[in-house]
Design a protein around this motif. Structure first.
Motif, PDB file in Angstrom:
ATOM      1  N   GLN A  94      -4.140   2.302  -1.594  1.00  0.00           N
ATOM      2  CA  GLN A  94      -4.693   3.258  -0.630  1.00  0.00           C
ATOM      3  C   GLN A  94      -4.861   2.655   0.763  1.00  0.00           C
ATOM      4  N   PHE A  95      -4.641   1.333   0.875  1.00  0.00           N
ATOM      5  CA  PHE A  95      -4.880   0.654   2.145  1.00  0.00           C
ATOM      6  C   PHE A  95      -3.608   0.419   2.976  1.00  0.00           C
ATOM      7  N   VAL A 138      -6.880  -6.790  -0.065  1.00  0.00           N
ATOM      8  CA  VAL A 138      -5.488  -6.961   0.358  1.00  0.00           C
ATOM      9  C   VAL A 138      -4.708  -7.575  -0.795  1.00  0.00           C
ATOM     10  N   SER A 139      -3.757  -6.824  -1.322  1.00  0.00           N
ATOM     11  CA  SER A 139      -2.966  -7.305  -2.451  1.00  0.00           C
ATOM     12  C   SER A 139      -1.713  -8.030  -1.956  1.00  0.00           C
ATOM     13  N   GLY A 159      -8.993  -2.929  11.140  1.00  0.00           N
ATOM     14  CA  GLY A 159      -9.330  -4.313  10.878  1.00  0.00           C
ATOM     15  C   GLY A 159     -10.605  -4.744  11.561  1.00  0.00           C
ATOM     16  N   ILE A 160     -11.009  -5.949  11.249  1.00  0.00           N
ATOM     17  CA  ILE A 160     -12.241  -6.529  11.810  1.00  0.00           C
ATOM     18  C   ILE A 160     -11.852  -7.511  12.909  1.00  0.00           C
ATOM     19  N   ILE A 161     -12.497  -7.393  14.059  1.00  0.00           N
ATOM     20  CA  ILE A 161     -12.203  -8.274  15.191  1.00  0.00           C
ATOM     21  C   ILE A 161     -12.965  -9.582  15.000  1.00  0.00           C
ATOM     22  N   THR A 207      -7.467  -4.812   7.449  1.00  0.00           N
ATOM     23  CA  THR A 207      -7.936  -4.293   6.160  1.00  0.00           C
ATOM     24  C   THR A 207      -7.120  -3.088   5.709  1.00  0.00           C
ATOM     25  N   GLN A 208      -6.535  -2.376   6.672  1.00  0.00           N
ATOM     26  CA  GLN A 208      -5.665  -1.249   6.334  1.00  0.00           C
ATOM     27  C   GLN A 208      -4.501  -1.219   7.326  1.00  0.00           C
TER      28      GLN A 208
END
Length: 547
Positions: free
Chosen positions: A62-63, A133-134, A154-156, A176-177
């Motif tokens: 789903q990501f 995260v695969s 995502g995260i900064i 993250t996606q």
């Protein structure tokens, strides 16, 4: 006497009550140990199989992946950010759209992405993480084609060291996606890294110091793949500056009492001469594409608009395959009434250019620097302060060339070669890239140019120059219909063929003057791009009508 039985010779008799022999015990022990090892081996194999099966389960489906075609099905109001603002969002989760400029996988557990919006870029990182995260997600991300458009969440995070490959160097995106919005159908004509490389750049070297192979993208190749070429940071900056020139032109003139007009580009007669206009079929007759808005500007003055300007296309049917000519370009034109002297117009045009130069230097220094990385050039210079812009008469300009060794008899006009030579001489003597030449010979100017009152061989006309090339031609116009008709005939133009234009002056018209500026030429010379096609988004010349 009872019979006696003899015991057989051999093993002693077996006692049923006795336990297993030592040999039997050893055999049984070995069998048990073997069974145990086989059981342990089977258990380990089962465990490994379970682990493998578990690892092949994609828990991140789903990501990532391709999004459905955007047909405006929904309108979710999800806040999105720009890459240029990411430095101020450290620690935040953000969402943004970008192009994949480059990708670089490290094994099957990590991939680096360089993500770009226009001229801004940032580094992003995908690392395999349980339930987030695969490996399949990382592999898919690494397979994305350069220039694909993606939606990134995502995260900064603070970068441990400056990231030189991105314009945003102090942070990176922990993805993250990642979803694909638009992929690439076919191959890119060239890479953006190659297209962004300066002609002066040397080939990169490998770890052993040997030059690596790389491609130089020629101008024709760029123009054939113009959509990709325009994505480079250099071109993003070039056309932002082009837009700024138009804005600064409008702002200055609007603040000085001018209004913008829109003149027709189809007309019934040539503006200046039939030799350099495009003839097009027009129902049962013919029409011409306008060389300039000259006629409309003057007629607007006759209609008492007093100060007008226009930004619009100009067409020139000249078979000139040079670095400074186009068959279609954008003209920045203005016309205004004069009270006493045509120098009022020349001085306003001068102030207009100075306003544009200052505006570019003050507001677009970052874009100028970006262009300078690919097209290194000396900073454009002009004179400020009490001395003002350098102004030469045509005769003074000729004298400067003669002093430098040019034969006077060859200087009835100043050709392109001598224009550039004059520019170098003026720069060396006066330290300016911008100057004006006034009082051109009458024979060099169009029929509507006002003659000098004291010397009829000269005209009340001027040209403006940047880095030794003309970027504006202007003059006082003839507003008297009798003199105008006389000059028309002298240039081989039948006044009756332009009756509507001539009638405007028969109705009474104030003295006026103006000028026409080539937008692309100003841009090319300010940035020193060396070819006007680089200053036109989709250039048109005698050999190019596509794309």
């Amino acid at each position: 006497m009872a019979d006696t039985q003899e015991q057989p010779v051999g093993d002693a008799p077996v006692d049923p009550s006795a336990g297993p022999s030592k040999n039997e015990l050893k055999k049984r022990q070995k069998a048990l140990e073997k069974e145990k090892k086989e059981a342990e081996k089977a258990a380990r194999a089962q465990e490994l199989a379970a682990q493998k099966a578990a690892s092949e389960v994609d828990y991140a489906t789903q990501f990532y992946g391709a999004l459905p075609l955007n047909q405006s099905q929904t309108r979710p109001k999800i806040p999105r950010v720009q890459i240029s603002c990411l430095s101020a969002r450290e620690g935040e989760t953000v969402l943004f759209r970008a192009r994949v400029q480059t990708s670089r996988a490290q094994g099957n557990r990590m991939v680096f992405l360089n993500l770009r919006q226009r001229s801004d870029s940032v580094q992003a990182l995908l690392v395999v993480a349980p339930e987030k995260v695969s490996k399949q997600m990382v592999k898919w991300a690494a397979s994305l084609g350069d220039e694909s458009i993606v939606l990134v969440q995502g995260i900064i995070k603070k970068s441990p060291e400056p990231i030189k490959s991105a314009s945003v160097q102090d942070v990176e995106v922990d993805v993250t996606q990642l979803h694909l919005i638009s992929g690439i159908d076919g191959r890119l004509p060239f890479t953006l890294d190659d297209a962004a490389r300066a002609d002066t750049d040397e080939a990169p070297v490998d770890a052993d110091g040997k030059p690596q192979q790389f491609n130089r993208v020629l101008l024709d190749t760029r123009l054939n793949g113009r959509v990709v070429d325009l994505r480079t940071p250099t071109n993003q900056a070039v056309f932002k500056i082009q837009s700024a020139i138009g804005d600064l032109f409008r702002q200055y003139l609007s603040s000085n009492g001018f209004i913008e007009i829109h003149s027709p580009k189809l007309q019934g007669a040539a503006t200046e001469s039939g030799a350099s206009v495009f003839k097009v079929s027009y129902f049962k007759g013919n029409a011409f594409l306008a060389q300039s808005p000259q006629l409309a500007k003057q007629m607007a003055i006759a209609a008492d608009f007093e100060r007008v300007y226009e930004i619009g296309p100009v067409f020139r049917a000249e078979d000139s395959n040079t670095p400074r000519h186009l068959t279609e370009f954008m003209g920045l034109d203005l016309e205004m009434t004069i009270e006493e002297h045509y120098h009022e117009v020349m001085e306003l045009l001068d102030a207009l250019f100075l306003s544009i130069f200052r505006g570019l230097r003050e507001k677009y220094s970052n874009e100028i620097a970006i262009v300078g990385k690919q097209f290194p050039a000396d900073e454009f210079k002009w004179r400020e302060g009490p001395e003002g812009t350098l102004k030469l008469t045509f005769r003074q300009a000729i004298d400067i060339l003669v002093e430098d060794g040019v034969a006077r008899e060859t200087l009835d006009d100043i050709n392109t070669e001598n224009e550039k030579r004059l520019g170098r001489l003026v720069k060396a003597k006066y330290d300016t890239d911008y100057f004006i030449i006034d009082k051109f010979p009458m024979e060099l100017r169009p029929f509507y140019t006002m003659p000098d009152p004291e010397d009829p061989t000269l005209s009340n006309s001027y040209d403006f120059f940047m880095r030794g090339e003309e970027i504006l031609s202007g003059a006082q116009r003839i507003h008297d219909p009798v003199l105008l008709a006389e000059k028309m005939r002298g240039k081989g133009v039948d006044p009756e063929s332009m009756k509507g234009y001539l009638d405007a002056f028969r109705m009474g018209c104030a003295p006026h003057g103006g000028g026409g500026i080539g937008l692309e030429r100003v841009l090319m010379l300010f940035l020193k791009l060396n070819n006007i096609r680089r200053a036109s988004m989709f250039p048109r010349d005698p050999k190019r009508l596509e794309p």
